[in-house]
Design a protein around this motif. Structure first.
Motif, PDB file in Angstrom:
ATOM      1  N   GLY A  12       0.800  -1.217   0.000  1.00  0.00           N
ATOM      2  CA  GLY A  12       0.000   0.000   0.000  1.00  0.00           C
ATOM      3  C   GLY A  12       0.829   1.262   0.000  1.00  0.00           C
ATOM      4  N   ILE A  13       2.129   1.160   0.266  1.00  0.00           N
ATOM      5  CA  ILE A  13       3.017   2.322   0.279  1.00  0.00           C
ATOM      6  C   ILE A  13       3.577   2.503  -1.129  1.00  0.00           C
ATOM      7  CG2 ILE A  13       5.147   3.295   1.223  1.00  0.00           C
ATOM      8  CD1 ILE A  13       4.561   1.857   3.808  1.00  0.00           C
ATOM      9  N   ALA A  14       3.281   3.644  -1.732  1.00  0.00           N
ATOM     10  CA  ALA A  14       3.584   3.850  -3.148  1.00  0.00           C
ATOM     11  C   ALA A  14       5.073   3.738  -3.446  1.00  0.00           C
ATOM     12  CB  ALA A  14       3.042   5.208  -3.599  1.00  0.00           C
ATOM     13  N   GLY A  15       5.914   4.283  -2.572  1.00  0.00           N
ATOM     14  CA  GLY A  15       7.348   4.238  -2.812  1.00  0.00           C
ATOM     15  C   GLY A  15       7.913   2.837  -2.832  1.00  0.00           C
ATOM     16  N   ILE A  16       7.187   1.880  -2.260  1.00  0.00           N
ATOM     17  CA  ILE A  16       7.601   0.476  -2.296  1.00  0.00           C
ATOM     18  C   ILE A  16       6.937  -0.242  -3.457  1.00  0.00           C
ATOM     19  CG2 ILE A  16       7.616  -1.714  -1.038  1.00  0.00           C
ATOM     20  CD1 ILE A  16       7.667  -0.152   1.560  1.00  0.00           C
ATOM     21  N   ASP A  17       5.620  -0.195  -3.520  1.00  0.00           N
ATOM     22  CA  ASP A  17       4.886  -1.003  -4.497  1.00  0.00           C
ATOM     23  C   ASP A  17       5.143  -0.578  -5.931  1.00  0.00           C
ATOM     24  OD1 ASP A  17       3.879  -2.280  -2.327  1.00  0.00           O
ATOM     25  OD2 ASP A  17       1.866  -1.444  -2.458  1.00  0.00           O
ATOM     26  N   LEU A  18       5.370   0.708  -6.169  1.00  0.00           N
ATOM     27  CA  LEU A  18       5.573   1.191  -7.538  1.00  0.00           C
ATOM     28  C   LEU A  18       7.007   0.981  -7.996  1.00  0.00           C
ATOM     29  CD1 LEU A  18       4.405   2.618 -10.025  1.00  0.00           C
ATOM     30  CD2 LEU A  18       5.017   4.797  -8.953  1.00  0.00           C
ATOM     31  N   ASN A  19       7.979   1.384  -7.182  1.00  0.00           N
ATOM     32  CA  ASN A  19       9.375   1.372  -7.615  1.00  0.00           C
ATOM     33  C   ASN A  19      10.173   0.173  -7.114  1.00  0.00           C
ATOM     34  OD1 ASN A  19       8.916   3.866  -8.816  1.00  0.00           O
ATOM     35  ND2 ASN A  19       9.610   5.008  -7.018  1.00  0.00           N
ATOM     36  N   ASN A  20       9.763  -0.428  -6.015  1.00  0.00           N
ATOM     37  CA  ASN A  20      10.546  -1.501  -5.397  1.00  0.00           C
ATOM     38  C   ASN A  20       9.621  -2.630  -4.952  1.00  0.00           C
ATOM     39  OD1 ASN A  20      13.272   0.027  -5.172  1.00  0.00           O
ATOM     40  ND2 ASN A  20      11.784   1.413  -4.244  1.00  0.00           N
ATOM     41  N   THR A  21       8.845  -3.116  -5.910  1.00  0.00           N
ATOM     42  CA  THR A  21       7.791  -4.081  -5.624  1.00  0.00           C
ATOM     43  C   THR A  21       8.355  -5.326  -4.937  1.00  0.00           C
ATOM     44  OG1 THR A  21       6.899  -3.317  -7.737  1.00  0.00           O
ATOM     45  CG2 THR A  21       5.740  -5.122  -6.627  1.00  0.00           C
ATOM     46  N   LEU A  22       7.659  -5.781  -3.896  1.00  0.00           N
ATOM     47  CA  LEU A  22       8.086  -6.945  -3.127  1.00  0.00           C
ATOM     48  C   LEU A  22       7.310  -8.185  -3.561  1.00  0.00           C
ATOM     49  CD1 LEU A  22       8.302  -5.401   0.458  1.00  0.00           C
ATOM     50  CD2 LEU A  22      10.038  -5.432  -1.338  1.00  0.00           C
ATOM     51  N   VAL A  23       7.932  -9.350  -3.320  1.00  0.00           N
ATOM     52  CA  VAL A  23       7.266 -10.619  -3.581  1.00  0.00           C
ATOM     53  C   VAL A  23       7.285 -11.448  -2.305  1.00  0.00           C
ATOM     54  CG1 VAL A  23       7.926 -10.595  -6.010  1.00  0.00           C
ATOM     55  CG2 VAL A  23       9.372 -11.775  -4.361  1.00  0.00           C
ATOM     56  N   THR A  24       6.336 -12.361  -2.184  1.00  0.00           N
ATOM     57  CA  THR A  24       6.310 -13.231  -1.015  1.00  0.00           C
ATOM     58  C   THR A  24       7.540 -14.137  -1.035  1.00  0.00           C
ATOM     59  OG1 THR A  24       4.977 -14.854  -2.221  1.00  0.00           O
ATOM     60  CG2 THR A  24       3.792 -13.241  -0.872  1.00  0.00           C
ATOM     61  N   GLY A  25       8.108 -14.360   0.137  1.00  0.00           N
ATOM     62  CA  GLY A  25       9.323 -15.160   0.249  1.00  0.00           C
ATOM     63  C   GLY A  25      10.604 -14.360   0.129  1.00  0.00           C
ATOM     64  N   GLN A  26      10.481 -13.030   0.027  1.00  0.00           N
ATOM     65  CA  GLN A  26      11.653 -12.170  -0.119  1.00  0.00           C
ATOM     66  C   GLN A  26      12.175 -11.738   1.243  1.00  0.00           C
ATOM     67  OE1 GLN A  26      10.922  -8.905  -2.770  1.00  0.00           O
ATOM     68  NE2 GLN A  26      13.008  -8.120  -2.703  1.00  0.00           N
ATOM     69  N   LYS A  27      13.446 -11.371   1.290  1.00  0.00           N
ATOM     70  CA  LYS A  27      14.052 -10.799   2.491  1.00  0.00           C
ATOM     71  C   LYS A  27      14.681  -9.470   2.102  1.00  0.00           C
ATOM     72  CE  LYS A  27      17.923 -13.977   1.658  1.00  0.00           C
ATOM     73  NZ  LYS A  27      17.223 -14.754   0.612  1.00  0.00           N
ATOM     74  N   ILE A  28      14.323  -8.404   2.818  1.00  0.00           N
ATOM     75  CA  ILE A  28      14.796  -7.072   2.436  1.00  0.00           C
ATOM     76  C   ILE A  28      14.872  -6.196   3.676  1.00  0.00           C
ATOM     77  CG2 ILE A  28      12.491  -6.143   1.924  1.00  0.00           C
ATOM     78  CD1 ILE A  28      13.811  -4.802  -0.576  1.00  0.00           C
ATOM     79  N   PRO A  29      15.921  -5.383   3.804  1.00  0.00           N
ATOM     80  CA  PRO A  29      16.045  -4.497   4.967  1.00  0.00           C
ATOM     81  C   PRO A  29      15.592  -3.071   4.660  1.00  0.00           C
ATOM     82  CG  PRO A  29      18.155  -4.632   3.879  1.00  0.00           C
ATOM     83  CD  PRO A  29      17.185  -5.449   3.046  1.00  0.00           C
ATOM     84  N   PHE A  30      15.178  -2.375   5.703  1.00  0.00           N
ATOM     85  CA  PHE A  30      14.988  -0.926   5.675  1.00  0.00           C
ATOM     86  C   PHE A  30      16.238  -0.310   6.274  1.00  0.00           C
ATOM     87  CE2 PHE A  30      10.282  -0.317   5.143  1.00  0.00           C
ATOM     88  CZ  PHE A  30      10.362   0.782   4.315  1.00  0.00           C
ATOM     89  N   PHE A  31      17.003   0.443   5.503  1.00  0.00           N
ATOM     90  CA  PHE A  31      18.138   1.190   6.035  1.00  0.00           C
ATOM     91  C   PHE A  31      17.648   2.595   6.368  1.00  0.00           C
ATOM     92  CE2 PHE A  31      21.143  -1.596   3.359  1.00  0.00           C
ATOM     93  CZ  PHE A  31      21.267  -2.504   4.409  1.00  0.00           C
ATOM     94  N   ALA A  32      17.820   3.001   7.612  1.00  0.00           N
ATOM     95  CA  ALA A  32      17.289   4.296   8.045  1.00  0.00           C
ATOM     96  C   ALA A  32      18.188   4.893   9.107  1.00  0.00           C
ATOM     97  CB  ALA A  32      15.868   4.129   8.598  1.00  0.00           C
ATOM     98  N   ASP A  33      18.245   6.233   9.147  1.00  0.00           N
ATOM     99  CA  ASP A  33      18.920   6.914  10.255  1.00  0.00           C
ATOM    100  C   ASP A  33      18.069   6.768  11.505  1.00  0.00           C
ATOM    101  OD1 ASP A  33      21.021   7.714   8.625  1.00  0.00           O
ATOM    102  OD2 ASP A  33      20.009   9.579   8.039  1.00  0.00           O
ATOM    103  N   SER A  34      18.710   6.868  12.641  1.00  0.00           N
ATOM    104  CA  SER A  34      18.018   6.605  13.904  1.00  0.00           C
ATOM    105  C   SER A  34      16.904   7.604  14.194  1.00  0.00           C
ATOM    106  CB  SER A  34      19.029   6.614  15.067  1.00  0.00           C
ATOM    107  OG  SER A  34      19.724   7.861  15.113  1.00  0.00           O
ATOM    108  N   ASP A  35      16.964   8.799  13.564  1.00  0.00           N
ATOM    109  CA  ASP A  35      15.931   9.807  13.820  1.00  0.00           C
ATOM    110  C   ASP A  35      14.792   9.754  12.797  1.00  0.00           C
ATOM    111  OD1 ASP A  35      17.442  10.665  11.682  1.00  0.00           O
ATOM    112  OD2 ASP A  35      17.509  12.764  12.311  1.00  0.00           O
TER     113      ASP A  35
END
Length: 450
Positions: free
Chosen positions: A128-151
């Motif tokens: 449902g998040i456009a920045g993921i589903d449109l440009n970085n579409t996920l599939v079931t069975g995938q493993k992926i990290p969110f890299f983020a600054d602590s703030d």
């Protein structure tokens, strides 16, 4: 050593560090739980009869005569349909005031799935998040990290994913959460009415740091039950893997192991891989998808934790603060889902790959125009159009608070093309332009609400 009520009690510690202690004992297995002066501990090394236990709460107050008792079993979790909706601690015990768990008792930290039982990940997992589903579409069975600054608001993003992802069950593993974050997750899920599909394992900052080491295994054990036994699509959300790795480093350092890069243990890659490789698409149905937050130290992607994570996982998602719109976005340049080609244009609309590529290319042109402006160069008409497009693109399709279906994301992309550019400027196949461009020119309901 003495025996009491058919239970062996050892009373002579041979070594004590700040996180571990040694005792000479017989018949003890690696991974077994125990208690040292009543404090939970786990066996992390067995050499001949010398057993090393990591004491989760630390070894302060222990003496060489402290009592050690072994459970004779590794950590377990009681699994069953009644897991759904529960909040549990690192030992699988309820912390939500509800009744004790009832179900089949299973060992945690089991083996990964045999490759012959795995199917190719090819089922769309919409968040449902456009920045993921449109440009970085996920599939079931995938493993992926969110890299983020602590703030950055990564826990808010995970909560949005949990509420909107097209999954049968969500397993949340929280490590080192503040009480505010714990209550945020709990209250958000309750208000959204999705508690019946979520299982949460929580370790807060007030709990012993070493207890974090149990959280991912507890989460994956629950996921395996729902995915393998119930043939459901399960999404595992882990936050924060940096705090998990810090707990690994605490144990390694107190055992006088020689540290590797960035003071991390030499086993870091294997420790992380043992978690991420639990992701799977089962051939008989059911899947486990893992999205895990890794916080960065001042954006340092070369640190051992994100560096090792990148080798294990199938892409990465980056959060970025966009100063032009004042919001956090999914960075379209640094983010990547390596498995998206399995579904875009196949399980999504035919124009998905072309629209995605055109939007990112035009956004890149806008960043080039921005650099020209900052360096004092004159901008041409195309540059000005790209800059205006980029601001609306970020607001409507990259911001983390945009939650719309994929078809609406694509329609919005066509709306932006028609609003800012000529047909020849977008670089999309002519047959797709003929099919979708005219439609978007007349759809006033897509007009931006900025």
């Amino acid at each position: 050593m003495r025996t009491k009520a058919f239970q062996r009690i050892y009373t002579k510690l041979t070594k004590i560090t700040k996180a571990t202690c040694d005792v000479v004992a017989q018949g003890v297995r690696y991974g077994e739980l125990g208690w040292v002066n009543g404090q939970p501990a786990q066996v992390i090394s067995v050499v001949d009869e010398v057993v090393t236990l990591q004491v989760f709460s630390g070894t302060e107050g222990l003496s060489s005569e402290s009592e050690v008792v072994f459970s004779r079993t590794p950590p377990t979790l009681k699994v069953g349909d009644l897991l759904a909706g529960r909040f549990l601690n690192a030992y699988g015990d309820p912390i939500d005031g509800g009744p004790a768990l009832v179900g089949e008792e299973r060992l945690i930290n089991g083996d990964t799935v045999n490759p012959v039982k795995r199917a190719k990940p090819s089922t769309l997992l919409a968040t449902g998040i456009a920045g993921i589903d449109l440009n970085n579409t996920l599939v079931t069975g995938q493993k992926i990290p969110f890299f983020a600054d602590s703030d950055q608001p990564y826990n808010q993003v995970l909560a949005e994913v949990a509420m909107r992802a097209e999954a049968d069950k969500i397993i949340l593993g929280g490590m080192g959460l503040s009480n505010d974050d714990y209550l945020f997750f709990k209250n958000t899920f309750a208000r959204a009415g999705v508690l019946d599909k979520i299982v949460s394992f929580i370790n807060t900052a007030e709990n012993p740091p070493l207890e974090r080491l149990l959280i991912p295994d507890m989460a994956c054990t629950a996921a395996e039950y729902f995915a393998h036994d119930q043939q459901q699509n399960v999404l595992v959300l882990l936050t924060d893997m940096t705090l998990y790795a810090d707990a690994l480093a605490i144990v390694a350092n107190k055992m006088d192991q020689i540290p590797s890069k960035d003071a991390m243990p030499g086993s870091l890659y294997s420790d992380l891989a043992s978690i991420y490789e639990k992701s799977v698409q089962f051939g008989h149905g059911g899947s486990i998808t893992i999205i895990a937050v890794t916080t960065l130290n001042e954006g340092d992607i070369t640190h051992a934790i994100p560096d090792n994570t990148g080798y294990i996982t199938e892409g990465q998602l980056f959060l970025k603060h966009d100063t032009d719109i004042g919001k956090v976005i999914i960075d379209p340049f640094r983010s990547l889902s390596r498995l998206k080609q399995n579904v875009i244009g196949k399980k999504t609309r035919e124009d998905h790959p072309q629209v995605m590529n055109a939007l990112i290319r035009l956004y890149a042109d806008a960043m080039g125009a921005k650099t020209k402006r900052e360096n004092g160069f004159d901008l041409n008409e195309y540059d000005e159009k790209c800059l205006a497009f980029a601001k609306e693109y970020a607001m409507r399709l990259l911001a983390i608070d945009i939650n719309i279906p994929i078809d609406e994301m694509l329609d919005t992309g066509w709306y932006l093309f028609a609003k800012y550019f000529q047909k020849y400027e977008i670089g999309v196949k002519e047959q797709l332009i003929e099919k979708y461009w005219k439609v978007q020119e007349t759809e006033s309901e897509l007009a931006p609400q900025l």
